[in-house]
Design an enzyme around this catalytic site. Structure first.
Site, PDB file in Angstrom:
ATOM      1  N   LYS A   1      52.092  51.027  42.062  1.00  0.00           N
ATOM      2  CA  LYS A   1      51.083  52.031  43.154  1.00  0.00           C
ATOM      3  C   LYS A   1      52.042  52.067  44.300  1.00  0.00           C
ATOM      4  CE  LYS A   1      47.308  49.607  43.303  1.00  0.00           C
ATOM      5  NZ  LYS A   1      47.743  48.561  42.267  1.00  0.00           N
TER       6      LYS A   1
ATOM      7  N   ARG B   1      38.454  50.868  45.274  1.00  0.00           N
ATOM      8  CA  ARG B   1      38.491  49.940  44.191  1.00  0.00           C
ATOM      9  C   ARG B   1      37.099  49.467  43.685  1.00  0.00           C
ATOM     10  NH1 ARG B   1      43.615  47.281  45.951  1.00  0.00           N
ATOM     11  NH2 ARG B   1      44.085  45.441  44.698  1.00  0.00           N
TER      12      ARG B   1
ATOM     13  N   ARG C   1      57.966  40.085  41.288  1.00  0.00           N
ATOM     14  CA  ARG C   1      58.317  40.805  42.440  1.00  0.00           C
ATOM     15  C   ARG C   1      58.467  40.121  43.546  1.00  0.00           C
ATOM     16  NH1 ARG C   1      52.836  43.953  44.215  1.00  0.00           N
ATOM     17  NH2 ARG C   1      52.027  41.989  44.093  1.00  0.00           N
TER      18      ARG C   1
ATOM     19  N   ARG D   1      55.070  37.474  47.696  1.00  0.00           N
ATOM     20  CA  ARG D   1      53.492  37.492  48.438  1.00  0.00           C
ATOM     21  C   ARG D   1      52.880  36.272  48.290  1.00  0.00           C
ATOM     22  NH1 ARG D   1      50.931  43.416  46.988  1.00  0.00           N
ATOM     23  NH2 ARG D   1      49.109  42.042  46.385  1.00  0.00           N
TER      24      ARG D   1
ATOM     25  N   ARG E   1      43.272  38.573  40.095  1.00  0.00           N
ATOM     26  CA  ARG E   1      43.217  39.906  40.480  1.00  0.00           C
ATOM     27  C   ARG E   1      43.183  40.927  39.578  1.00  0.00           C
ATOM     28  NH1 ARG E   1      48.306  38.899  43.666  1.00  0.00           N
ATOM     29  NH2 ARG E   1      48.729  41.460  43.083  1.00  0.00           N
TER      30      ARG E   1
HETATM   31  P1  AP5 Z   1      54.184  47.270  42.715  1.00  0.00           P
HETATM   32  O1  AP5 Z   1      54.568  48.710  43.276  1.00  0.00           O
HETATM   33  O2  AP5 Z   1      54.334  46.215  43.982  1.00  0.00           O
HETATM   34  O3  AP5 Z   1      52.668  47.189  41.960  1.00  0.00           O
HETATM   35  P2  AP5 Z   1      51.309  47.474  42.763  1.00  0.00           P
HETATM   36  O4  AP5 Z   1      50.586  48.440  41.862  1.00  0.00           O
HETATM   37  O5  AP5 Z   1      51.336  48.014  44.349  1.00  0.00           O
HETATM   38  O6  AP5 Z   1      50.541  46.050  42.693  1.00  0.00           O
HETATM   39  P3  AP5 Z   1      50.019  45.119  44.041  1.00  0.00           P
HETATM   40  O7  AP5 Z   1      50.010  43.843  43.377  1.00  0.00           O
HETATM   41  O8  AP5 Z   1      50.224  45.573  45.443  1.00  0.00           O
HETATM   42  O9  AP5 Z   1      48.608  45.752  43.722  1.00  0.00           O
HETATM   43  P4  AP5 Z   1      47.305  44.976  44.072  1.00  0.00           P
HETATM   44  O10 AP5 Z   1      46.169  45.996  43.910  1.00  0.00           O
HETATM   45  O11 AP5 Z   1      46.869  43.885  43.576  1.00  0.00           O
HETATM   46  O12 AP5 Z   1      47.285  44.532  45.663  1.00  0.00           O
HETATM   47  P5  AP5 Z   1      46.958  45.072  47.022  1.00  0.00           P
HETATM   48  O13 AP5 Z   1      48.191  44.757  48.095  1.00  0.00           O
HETATM   49  O14 AP5 Z   1      46.514  46.452  46.761  1.00  0.00           O
HETATM   50  O15 AP5 Z   1      55.078  46.735  41.554  1.00  0.00           O
HETATM   51  C1  AP5 Z   1      54.986  45.533  41.209  1.00  0.00           C
HETATM   52  C2  AP5 Z   1      56.305  45.038  40.601  1.00  0.00           C
HETATM   53  O16 AP5 Z   1      56.813  45.820  39.533  1.00  0.00           O
HETATM   54  C3  AP5 Z   1      57.368  45.231  41.538  1.00  0.00           C
HETATM   55  O17 AP5 Z   1      58.179  43.835  41.391  1.00  0.00           O
HETATM   56  C4  AP5 Z   1      58.101  46.438  40.994  1.00  0.00           C
HETATM   57  O18 AP5 Z   1      59.667  46.337  41.260  1.00  0.00           O
HETATM   58  C5  AP5 Z   1      57.894  46.228  39.679  1.00  0.00           C
HETATM   59  N1  AP5 Z   1      57.734  47.956  38.863  1.00  0.00           N
HETATM   60  C6  AP5 Z   1      56.919  48.767  39.454  1.00  0.00           C
HETATM   61  N2  AP5 Z   1      57.166  49.659  38.760  1.00  0.00           N
HETATM   62  C7  AP5 Z   1      57.910  49.425  37.668  1.00  0.00           C
HETATM   63  C8  AP5 Z   1      58.392  50.226  36.471  1.00  0.00           C
HETATM   64  N3  AP5 Z   1      57.748  51.286  36.067  1.00  0.00           N
HETATM   65  N4  AP5 Z   1      59.029  49.406  35.781  1.00  0.00           N
HETATM   66  C9  AP5 Z   1      59.417  48.103  35.809  1.00  0.00           C
HETATM   67  N5  AP5 Z   1      59.119  47.507  37.063  1.00  0.00           N
HETATM   68  C10 AP5 Z   1      58.281  48.041  37.769  1.00  0.00           C
HETATM   69  O19 AP5 Z   1      45.738  44.242  47.291  1.00  0.00           O
HETATM   70  C11 AP5 Z   1      45.858  43.013  47.423  1.00  0.00           C
HETATM   71  C12 AP5 Z   1      44.459  42.193  47.817  1.00  0.00           C
HETATM   72  O20 AP5 Z   1      43.983  42.803  49.100  1.00  0.00           O
HETATM   73  C13 AP5 Z   1      43.188  42.473  46.996  1.00  0.00           C
HETATM   74  O21 AP5 Z   1      43.386  41.216  45.985  1.00  0.00           O
HETATM   75  C14 AP5 Z   1      41.999  42.242  47.649  1.00  0.00           C
HETATM   76  O22 AP5 Z   1      41.779  41.027  48.023  1.00  0.00           O
HETATM   77  C15 AP5 Z   1      42.696  43.129  49.091  1.00  0.00           C
HETATM   78  N6  AP5 Z   1      42.293  44.498  49.028  1.00  0.00           N
HETATM   79  C16 AP5 Z   1      43.223  45.438  48.999  1.00  0.00           C
HETATM   80  N7  AP5 Z   1      42.402  46.691  48.948  1.00  0.00           N
HETATM   81  C17 AP5 Z   1      41.074  46.415  48.794  1.00  0.00           C
HETATM   82  C18 AP5 Z   1      39.969  47.179  48.686  1.00  0.00           C
HETATM   83  N8  AP5 Z   1      40.277  48.627  48.432  1.00  0.00           N
HETATM   84  N9  AP5 Z   1      38.738  46.615  48.504  1.00  0.00           N
HETATM   85  C19 AP5 Z   1      38.832  45.253  48.670  1.00  0.00           C
HETATM   86  N10 AP5 Z   1      39.717  44.657  48.824  1.00  0.00           N
HETATM   87  C20 AP5 Z   1      41.020  44.949  48.524  1.00  0.00           C
HETATM   88 MG    MG Z   2      50.765  47.326  46.074  1.00  0.00          MG
END
Ligand code: AP5
Ligand code: MG
Ligand code: ZN
Length: 219
Positions: free
Chosen positions: A16, A91, A130, A163, A174
């Protein structure tokens, strides 16, 4: 052109953030990543950051009221008038209902929900490798998308970091939380006719093209 409110769906590590960073330039829409906003607050040691940390460290979701209030505040700013790329929000069903209501206040609605589909074991591999830029937030992967110099961002030469919530235990949690609490949104948006399924196990470029097409086609 009508404003476009795009909700990028997908598990942790689906790509994402990687895709939103690129799409925001091409589509000229701000990326709203609730995870990034929480991390920013954490870094600045705000009250919101301290509260969010207690959940993020465990891989649990921050309570809906807190998250929705934060998004409400963010989308009221003028740069969101032409639309938004939501990354990691909503989410839960409650957050999705709240987003619908918030957008309705502006006479708007969700335009399209591209769902970047990636299998659970692949998600774990993605998260494990990552590395993120401390300066610009660009994401790398040690195997799939490595920087030219290990530990250094190609774009600005800044240091890369892993991270805090990317420990193996938190990653697994997660992913579990995603399947339990967030995956029901796939049907929620499918029933509204807004879901666009994207094969997330293609190259980053191929996923990008598929996303662009889905967003362009959406009314
Ligand atoms: P990346 O682009 O970083 O993936 P992502 O989908 O953004 O994954 P996140 O870990 O950020 O998602 P998340 O939902 O757990 O974390 P968030 O910050 O939202 O890609 C990942 C890796 O893959 C990278 O190394 C990239 O290079 C590689 N890659 C990408 N595409 C590829 C491809 N096509 N092929 C090969 N490799 C590839 O949330 C973190 C925390 O915040 C949550 O756990 C929660 O506690 C809180 N939080 C956030 N939002 C909310 C909400 N709405 N409600 C409640 N709590 C929330
Ligand atoms: Mg992300
Ligand atoms: Zn950088």
């Amino acid at each position: 052109m009508d404003p476009k409110f795009v909700v990028l769906m997908g598990g942790p590590g689906a790509g994402k953030g990687t895709q939103a960073k690129r799409l925001q330039v091409e589509l000229q829409l701000p990326q709203i990543s609730t995870g990034d906003i929480f991390r920013e607050n954490l870094k600045n040691e705000t009250e919101l950051g301290k509260l969010a940390k207690t959940y993020m460290d465990k891989g649990e979701l921050v309570p809906d009221e807190v998250t929705v209030a934060m998004v409400r505040d963010r989308i009221s700013r003028p740069d969101c008038a032409n639309g938004v790329l939501f990354d990691g929000f909503p989410r839960t069903i409650a957050q999705a209902d709240a987003l619908g209501a918030l957008l309705a206040e502006f006479g708007a609605q969700v335009t399209v929900v591209p769902y970047i589909h990636v299998a659970g074991d692949v998600l774990l591999q993605r998260l494990a490798g990552r590395w993120t830029c401390t300066q610009c937030g660009h994401m790398y992967h040690i195997l799939f998308n490595p920087p030219q110099t290990p530990g250094v961002c190609d774009l600005d030469g800044a240091r890369l970091y892993q991270r805090e919530d990317d420990t193996e235990e938190t990653q697994r949690r997660r992913i579990d939380v995603y399947f339990a609490q967030t995956a029901p949104l796939i049907d929620y948006y499918r029933q509204k006719g807004l879901l666009a399924e994207i094969d997330g196990e293609q190259s980053i470029d191929a996923v990008y093209e598929a996303l662009k097409q889905a967003i362009d086609q959406a009314a």
